[in-house]
Structures are given as C-alpha cells and as structure tokens.
Design a protein around this motif. Structure first.
Motif, PDB file in Angstrom:
ATOM      1  N   LEU A  24      18.935 -10.678   9.726  1.00  0.00           N
ATOM      2  CA  LEU A  24      18.665 -11.125  11.079  1.00  0.00           C
ATOM      3  C   LEU A  24      19.517 -10.349  12.067  1.00  0.00           C
ATOM      4  N   ASP A  25      18.976 -10.091  13.225  1.00  0.00           N
ATOM      5  CA  ASP A  25      19.711  -9.476  14.321  1.00  0.00           C
ATOM      6  C   ASP A  25      20.516 -10.585  14.988  1.00  0.00           C
ATOM      7  N   THR A  26      21.828 -10.609  14.776  1.00  0.00           N
ATOM      8  CA  THR A  26      22.634 -11.720  15.297  1.00  0.00           C
ATOM      9  C   THR A  26      22.633 -11.764  16.820  1.00  0.00           C
ATOM     10  N   ASN A  27      22.424 -10.635  17.483  1.00  0.00           N
ATOM     11  CA  ASN A  27      22.318 -10.659  18.947  1.00  0.00           C
ATOM     12  C   ASN A  27      21.079 -11.429  19.380  1.00  0.00           C
ATOM     13  N   LYS A  28      19.974 -11.252  18.665  1.00  0.00           N
ATOM     14  CA  LYS A  28      18.752 -12.000  18.980  1.00  0.00           C
ATOM     15  C   LYS A  28      18.932 -13.482  18.671  1.00  0.00           C
ATOM     16  N   VAL A  29      19.617 -13.787  17.560  1.00  0.00           N
ATOM     17  CA  VAL A  29      19.902 -15.176  17.214  1.00  0.00           C
ATOM     18  C   VAL A  29      20.743 -15.803  18.321  1.00  0.00           C
ATOM     19  N   ASP A  30      21.778 -15.091  18.759  1.00  0.00           N
ATOM     20  CA  ASP A  30      22.643 -15.611  19.816  1.00  0.00           C
ATOM     21  C   ASP A  30      21.856 -15.865  21.101  1.00  0.00           C
ATOM     22  N   ASP A  31      20.958 -14.944  21.458  1.00  0.00           N
ATOM     23  CA  ASP A  31      20.139 -15.130  22.657  1.00  0.00           C
ATOM     24  C   ASP A  31      19.259 -16.375  22.533  1.00  0.00           C
ATOM     25  N   ALA A  32      18.650 -16.559  21.358  1.00  0.00           N
ATOM     26  CA  ALA A  32      17.787 -17.725  21.153  1.00  0.00           C
ATOM     27  C   ALA A  32      18.593 -19.022  21.214  1.00  0.00           C
ATOM     28  N   VAL A  33      19.772 -19.044  20.581  1.00  0.00           N
ATOM     29  CA  VAL A  33      20.619 -20.242  20.611  1.00  0.00           C
ATOM     30  C   VAL A  33      21.040 -20.539  22.047  1.00  0.00           C
ATOM     31  N   LEU A  34      21.425 -19.506  22.785  1.00  0.00           N
ATOM     32  CA  LEU A  34      21.842 -19.701  24.166  1.00  0.00           C
ATOM     33  C   LEU A  34      20.697 -20.281  25.003  1.00  0.00           C
ATOM     34  N   ALA A  35      19.489 -19.743  24.812  1.00  0.00           N
ATOM     35  CA  ALA A  35      18.334 -20.259  25.545  1.00  0.00           C
ATOM     36  C   ALA A  35      18.036 -21.705  25.159  1.00  0.00           C
ATOM     37  N   LEU A  36      18.132 -22.026  23.873  1.00  0.00           N
ATOM     38  CA  LEU A  36      17.862 -23.385  23.422  1.00  0.00           C
ATOM     39  C   LEU A  36      18.954 -24.357  23.856  1.00  0.00           C
ATOM     40  N   LEU A  37      20.183 -23.884  23.962  1.00  0.00           N
ATOM     41  CA  LEU A  37      21.247 -24.726  24.500  1.00  0.00           C
ATOM     42  C   LEU A  37      20.883 -25.212  25.904  1.00  0.00           C
ATOM     43  N   TYR A  38      20.228 -24.329  26.655  1.00  0.00           N
ATOM     44  CA  TYR A  38      19.837 -24.658  28.027  1.00  0.00           C
ATOM     45  C   TYR A  38      18.894 -25.861  28.059  1.00  0.00           C
ATOM     46  N   LEU A  39      18.103 -26.026  27.008  1.00  0.00           N
ATOM     47  CA  LEU A  39      17.192 -27.182  26.949  1.00  0.00           C
ATOM     48  C   LEU A  39      17.950 -28.496  26.834  1.00  0.00           C
ATOM     49  N   GLY A  40      19.163 -28.449  26.303  1.00  0.00           N
ATOM     50  CA  GLY A  40      19.954 -29.663  26.110  1.00  0.00           C
ATOM     51  C   GLY A  40      20.941 -29.938  27.231  1.00  0.00           C
ATOM     52  N   LEU A  41      20.675 -29.399  28.412  1.00  0.00           N
ATOM     53  CA  LEU A  41      21.581 -29.602  29.546  1.00  0.00           C
ATOM     54  C   LEU A  41      21.721 -31.078  29.891  1.00  0.00           C
ATOM     55  N   HIS A  42      22.945 -31.463  30.244  1.00  0.00           N
ATOM     56  CA  HIS A  42      23.200 -32.803  30.765  1.00  0.00           C
ATOM     57  C   HIS A  42      24.500 -32.760  31.553  1.00  0.00           C
ATOM     58  N   ASP A  43      24.659 -33.648  32.463  1.00  0.00           N
ATOM     59  CA  ASP A  43      25.899 -33.732  33.258  1.00  0.00           C
ATOM     60  C   ASP A  43      26.300 -32.379  33.840  1.00  0.00           C
ATOM     61  N   GLY A  44      25.409 -31.748  34.537  1.00  0.00           N
ATOM     62  CA  GLY A  44      25.715 -30.454  35.160  1.00  0.00           C
ATOM     63  C   GLY A  44      25.469 -29.294  34.228  1.00  0.00           C
ATOM     64  N   ALA A  45      26.561 -28.693  33.717  1.00  0.00           N
ATOM     65  CA  ALA A  45      26.436 -27.497  32.874  1.00  0.00           C
ATOM     66  C   ALA A  45      26.815 -27.773  31.427  1.00  0.00           C
ATOM     67  N   ARG A  46      26.791 -29.029  30.993  1.00  0.00           N
ATOM     68  CA  ARG A  46      27.114 -29.367  29.601  1.00  0.00           C
ATOM     69  C   ARG A  46      25.850 -29.282  28.750  1.00  0.00           C
ATOM     70  N   ALA A  47      26.032 -28.883  27.478  1.00  0.00           N
ATOM     71  CA  ALA A  47      24.899 -28.792  26.548  1.00  0.00           C
ATOM     72  C   ALA A  47      25.352 -29.276  25.176  1.00  0.00           C
ATOM     73  N   TRP A  48      24.472 -29.960  24.457  1.00  0.00           N
ATOM     74  CA  TRP A  48      24.783 -30.432  23.107  1.00  0.00           C
ATOM     75  C   TRP A  48      24.977 -29.236  22.196  1.00  0.00           C
ATOM     76  N   LYS A  49      25.912 -29.327  21.244  1.00  0.00           N
ATOM     77  CA  LYS A  49      26.276 -28.162  20.424  1.00  0.00           C
ATOM     78  C   LYS A  49      25.796 -28.257  18.983  1.00  0.00           C
ATOM     79  N   GLY A  50      24.590 -28.674  18.754  1.00  0.00           N
ATOM     80  CA  GLY A  50      24.061 -28.834  17.406  1.00  0.00           C
ATOM     81  C   GLY A  50      23.401 -27.586  16.852  1.00  0.00           C
ATOM     82  N   PHE A  51      24.073 -26.455  16.899  1.00  0.00           N
ATOM     83  CA  PHE A  51      23.534 -25.203  16.399  1.00  0.00           C
ATOM     84  C   PHE A  51      24.502 -24.590  15.401  1.00  0.00           C
ATOM     85  N   ASP A  52      24.078 -23.529  14.737  1.00  0.00           N
ATOM     86  CA  ASP A  52      24.883 -22.808  13.764  1.00  0.00           C
ATOM     87  C   ASP A  52      26.258 -22.485  14.338  1.00  0.00           C
ATOM     88  N   TRP A  53      27.305 -22.835  13.587  1.00  0.00           N
ATOM     89  CA  TRP A  53      28.675 -22.646  14.080  1.00  0.00           C
ATOM     90  C   TRP A  53      29.006 -21.180  14.325  1.00  0.00           C
TER      91      TRP A  53
END
Length: 99
Positions: A24-53
C-alpha cells in the motif's frame, strides 16, 4: 474482482487481486484517513480517532492532527490538517456532477 486482504506480522496491509501482491502507498492511506477523520468532526475541530495507529502517528508527524496517544478518544486538527482533510474528502469521495 475478488480481493483478499491479509494482515501481516508487521501490520502492513497487502491487497492481492488475482494473486499479485502490492504494498500500500502509505501516503494515500494517510490522505484517506485524514479525509475520513473529517467526517467525524465534533466540537469544532475535534475528530474521533478510531483509525490505524500507524497512520494516525504519521498524520501527527506530518503536523495535521494533535498527538493521538493518550486517553482522549478524539484528536484535534491543526489548521493545515483541517483544510487538507476538507479538500481530500471532496477530492476522494465526492460524486461527479452529472452533465
């Protein structure tokens, strides 16, 4: 097409379409995780951290989120991370407008 997903001992994912292995291209994985984190926004700029450590740590190292280690169940986007996540979400997952 049937894909087989295999988790190896070093936690790197391999996709095996038709028996061919590719890393896997880890840069692409990181981009996808970052984009999906955006879906979990709450309380301003907070996001749930349920992704690969490992991906979360790389996003922290790149300056996009606060340190994911700790008791909190969410992370905070940096200003740069917030904007990049918003753009990536649209780029990676938006449907194209029909003509």
């Amino acid at each position: 097409m049937h894909l087989q997903l295999q988790l190896t001992y070093d936690r790197r994912l391999f996709f095996q379409p038709h028996g061919a292995q590719s890393r896997l291209d880890t840069n692409k994985v990181d981009d996808a995780v970052l984009a999906l984190l955006y879906l979990g926004l709450h309380d301003g700029a907070r996001a749930w951290k349920g992704f690969d450590w490992e991906a979360m740590n790389r996003l922290y190292d790149k300056g996009y989120i606060t340190d994911p280690r700790g008791k909190a169940k969410s992370v905070v986007f940096t200003e740069e991370g917030f904007e990049r996540a918003r753009c990536l979400l649209e780029e990676l997952f938006s449907k194209q407008a029909e003509p």
